[in-house]
Motif scaffolding. Structure first.
Motif, PDB file in Angstrom:
ATOM      1  N   ILE A  66       0.838  -1.203   0.000  1.00  0.00           N
ATOM      2  CA  ILE A  66       0.000   0.000   0.000  1.00  0.00           C
ATOM      3  C   ILE A  66       0.875   1.255   0.000  1.00  0.00           C
ATOM      4  CG2 ILE A  66      -1.615   1.366   1.391  1.00  0.00           C
ATOM      5  CD1 ILE A  66      -2.852  -1.319   2.293  1.00  0.00           C
ATOM      6  N   LEU A  67       1.970   1.228   0.761  1.00  0.00           N
ATOM      7  CA  LEU A  67       2.881   2.368   0.824  1.00  0.00           C
ATOM      8  C   LEU A  67       3.922   2.347  -0.286  1.00  0.00           C
ATOM      9  CD1 LEU A  67       3.563   2.762   4.663  1.00  0.00           C
ATOM     10  CD2 LEU A  67       1.914   3.949   3.229  1.00  0.00           C
ATOM     11  N   ARG A  68       3.862   1.334  -1.134  1.00  0.00           N
ATOM     12  CA  ARG A  68       4.805   1.141  -2.245  1.00  0.00           C
ATOM     13  C   ARG A  68       6.245   0.990  -1.760  1.00  0.00           C
ATOM     14  NH1 ARG A  68       3.578   5.141  -7.176  1.00  0.00           N
ATOM     15  NH2 ARG A  68       5.580   4.294  -7.833  1.00  0.00           N
ATOM     16  N   LEU A  69       6.395   0.369  -0.592  1.00  0.00           N
ATOM     17  CA  LEU A  69       7.722  -0.093  -0.181  1.00  0.00           C
ATOM     18  C   LEU A  69       8.089  -1.306  -1.027  1.00  0.00           C
ATOM     19  CD1 LEU A  69       7.433   0.287   3.701  1.00  0.00           C
ATOM     20  CD2 LEU A  69       8.382   1.893   2.040  1.00  0.00           C
ATOM     21  N   THR A  70       7.081  -2.024  -1.493  1.00  0.00           N
ATOM     22  CA  THR A  70       7.222  -2.974  -2.601  1.00  0.00           C
ATOM     23  C   THR A  70       6.160  -2.598  -3.627  1.00  0.00           C
ATOM     24  OG1 THR A  70       5.694  -4.573  -1.592  1.00  0.00           O
ATOM     25  CG2 THR A  70       8.034  -4.839  -1.111  1.00  0.00           C
ATOM     26  N   GLU A  71       6.480  -2.742  -4.902  1.00  0.00           N
ATOM     27  CA  GLU A  71       5.552  -2.324  -5.950  1.00  0.00           C
ATOM     28  C   GLU A  71       4.462  -3.372  -6.158  1.00  0.00           C
ATOM     29  OE1 GLU A  71       5.320   0.545  -7.587  1.00  0.00           O
ATOM     30  OE2 GLU A  71       6.989   1.383  -6.432  1.00  0.00           O
ATOM     31  N   PRO A  72       3.216  -2.947  -6.396  1.00  0.00           N
ATOM     32  CA  PRO A  72       2.117  -3.896  -6.590  1.00  0.00           C
ATOM     33  C   PRO A  72       2.189  -4.582  -7.943  1.00  0.00           C
ATOM     34  CG  PRO A  72       1.375  -1.659  -7.002  1.00  0.00           C
ATOM     35  CD  PRO A  72       2.788  -1.548  -6.501  1.00  0.00           C
ATOM     36  N   THR A  73       1.571  -5.742  -8.020  1.00  0.00           N
ATOM     37  CA  THR A  73       1.411  -6.435  -9.298  1.00  0.00           C
ATOM     38  C   THR A  73       0.169  -5.933 -10.021  1.00  0.00           C
ATOM     39  OG1 THR A  73       2.482  -8.404  -8.393  1.00  0.00           O
ATOM     40  CG2 THR A  73       1.176  -8.710 -10.381  1.00  0.00           C
ATOM     41  N   ALA A  77      -4.961   1.544  -4.968  1.00  0.00           N
ATOM     42  CA  ALA A  77      -4.962   1.990  -3.566  1.00  0.00           C
ATOM     43  C   ALA A  77      -5.301   3.469  -3.568  1.00  0.00           C
ATOM     44  CB  ALA A  77      -3.614   1.739  -2.912  1.00  0.00           C
ATOM     45  N   LEU A  78      -6.559   3.785  -3.306  1.00  0.00           N
ATOM     46  CA  LEU A  78      -7.035   5.165  -3.377  1.00  0.00           C
ATOM     47  C   LEU A  78      -6.947   5.814  -1.997  1.00  0.00           C
ATOM     48  CD1 LEU A  78     -10.224   4.602  -5.573  1.00  0.00           C
ATOM     49  CD2 LEU A  78      -7.915   5.181  -6.331  1.00  0.00           C
ATOM     50  N   ASP A  83      -5.023   7.565  -6.570  1.00  0.00           N
ATOM     51  CA  ASP A  83      -4.431   6.226  -6.644  1.00  0.00           C
ATOM     52  C   ASP A  83      -2.932   6.304  -6.353  1.00  0.00           C
ATOM     53  OD1 ASP A  83      -3.753   3.615  -7.095  1.00  0.00           O
ATOM     54  OD2 ASP A  83      -4.552   3.507  -9.134  1.00  0.00           O
ATOM     55  N   ILE A  84      -2.523   5.748  -5.223  1.00  0.00           N
ATOM     56  CA  ILE A  84      -1.117   5.772  -4.802  1.00  0.00           C
ATOM     57  C   ILE A  84      -0.237   5.079  -5.833  1.00  0.00           C
ATOM     58  CG2 ILE A  84       0.509   5.039  -3.002  1.00  0.00           C
ATOM     59  CD1 ILE A  84      -1.887   5.082  -1.050  1.00  0.00           C
ATOM     60  N   PHE A  85      -0.768   4.027  -6.460  1.00  0.00           N
ATOM     61  CA  PHE A  85       0.040   3.228  -7.384  1.00  0.00           C
ATOM     62  C   PHE A  85       0.336   3.944  -8.702  1.00  0.00           C
ATOM     63  CE2 PHE A  85      -2.004  -0.781  -5.349  1.00  0.00           C
ATOM     64  CZ  PHE A  85      -1.241  -0.580  -4.215  1.00  0.00           C
ATOM     65  N   GLN A  86      -0.370   5.051  -8.971  1.00  0.00           N
ATOM     66  CA  GLN A  86      -0.165   5.786 -10.223  1.00  0.00           C
ATOM     67  C   GLN A  86       0.695   7.034 -10.037  1.00  0.00           C
ATOM     68  OE1 GLN A  86      -1.195   4.534 -13.158  1.00  0.00           O
ATOM     69  NE2 GLN A  86      -1.985   2.795 -11.987  1.00  0.00           N
ATOM     70  N   LEU A  87       1.163   7.288  -8.812  1.00  0.00           N
ATOM     71  CA  LEU A  87       1.931   8.499  -8.541  1.00  0.00           C
ATOM     72  C   LEU A  87       3.381   8.362  -8.995  1.00  0.00           C
ATOM     73  CD1 LEU A  87       0.680   9.376  -4.929  1.00  0.00           C
ATOM     74  CD2 LEU A  87      -0.138  10.299  -7.098  1.00  0.00           C
ATOM     75  N   SER A  88       3.954   9.472  -9.426  1.00  0.00           N
ATOM     76  CA  SER A  88       5.387   9.517  -9.715  1.00  0.00           C
ATOM     77  C   SER A  88       6.161   9.522  -8.404  1.00  0.00           C
ATOM     78  CB  SER A  88       5.729  10.772 -10.516  1.00  0.00           C
ATOM     79  OG  SER A  88       5.492  11.941  -9.729  1.00  0.00           O
TER      80      SER A  88
END
Length: 325
Positions: A66-73, A77-78, A83-88
């Motif tokens: 969720i915190l992108r300490l590891t990247e999602p497959t 995550a809004l 969406d956290i996963f779409q942020l630069s």
């Protein structure tokens, strides 16, 4: 915590998936560890959501993803609709002021070469908050709020006990005034008496700072004390979700029933029937077909071996993924 009818979630996880490739010595992918598989949940402002399950079920991986300490497959995550996963990288760094984490092992998450004051101040420097004087004053104030003396500012991590280090980790998360803190088994390595102190501290600070918690743990008695709602995970999947009182009063999934039966009762005069799950937890590299719990379920049916159960709302706010319902 009371919710208004139109209140929107602070954090909304949609079909989150995290797989890890397993590679052979020459670098070719041989298998995939399905750590988190199509999990959804939501968390409201000021709420504590407890995420429980056996070791290896994927709950810590979910928190880190969720915190992108590891990247999602896959998945979304809004956070407040973004969406956290779409942020630069730059956008993510800015958002991390609102999203903080308290780790399971406080000692390994603290730099042993730095003084406590510098460790707690570092997030403020990264986010460019305040002058040097204002940062020192803020750190001193936070140390007091988490129950540590001002002289702790000048000491090193090895000079503190486990409970004190966890307070330091909490202070570091609080210093940037976040909205959501993900607590990854923050009391599992502590003595029972110290656990209660940290839990009470988390509750006091939540009320003062209007925080939301995603509280990851395997101790159901701890989760029951602090959580408003609870989600139960098994082998990367969400089995059941309900408000805390409802989950403990009427557990509907056989896995949840087995977990609750393992909680020791403080009254020896009360006899409790323990539900023993037979067999080993299947490998996340090769999960069972159909319902992933069917290899250990005492109520297994033929349909369980073939079809993945849909998640159904059996009562208001009570969701379960099981063919029995």
């Amino acid at each position: 915590m009371s919710l208004t009818v139109d209140q929107k979630p602070l954090l909304e996880i949609k079909r989150l998936t995290k797989h890890f490739p397993v590679k052979n010595p020459i670098g070719l992918t041989e298998a995939t560890v399905k750590a988190v598989n199509d999990v959804s949940l939501h968390l409201y402002e000021g709420e504590t959501y407890g995420l429980v399950g056996e070791s290896g079920c994927g709950k810590s991986t979910m928190g880190r993803t969720i915190l992108r300490l590891t990247e999602p497959t896959d998945g979304k995550a809004l956070f407040n609709g973004t969406d956290i996963f779409q942020l630069s990288s730059k956008q993510l760094q800015k958002m991390r002021q609102d999203l903080q984490m308290v780790f399971q092992d406080p000692y390994s998450s603290l730099n042993p070469r730095k003084r406590i004051g510098d460790i707690i101040e570092e997030p403020m420097i990264i986010h460019k908050l305040g002058s040097k004087k204002e940062r020192i004053e803020r750190v001193m104030d936070i140390l007091q709020k988490v129950g540590l003396q001002p002289e702790a500012y000048y000491r090193y991590p090895h000079e503190f006990s486990g409970g004190q280090r966890q307070r330091i980790g909490l202070a570091r998360a609080l210093v940037v005034n976040p909205k959501l803190i993900i607590c990854d088994e923050p009391v599992s390595a502590l003595d029972v008496s110290i656990q209660s102190q940290i839990i009470n501290l988390l509750e006091d600070i939540q009320e003062e700072f209007n925080l939301s918690y995603l509280f990851i743990a395997h101790d159901l008695s701890v989760v029951r004390h602090i959580s408003d709602r609870i989600g139960v995970m098994y082998l990367g999947k969400m089995m059941e979700e309900a408000p805390t009182d409802l989950l403990f009063a009427a557990p509907s999934h056989p896995y949840t029933q087995a977990l609750l039966s393992a909680i020791p009762l403080p009254n020896p005069a009360i006899k409790q029937e323990r539900i023993t799950l037979r067999g080993e937890i299947p490998s996340p590299m090769n999960p069972p077909s159909g319902c992933i719990f069917h290899t250990r379920c005492p109520f297994v049916m033929d349909v369980c071996k073939k079809e993945l159960p849909a998640t159904k709302e059996i009562t208001d706010g009570h969701f379960v993924a099981c063919h029995l319902h």
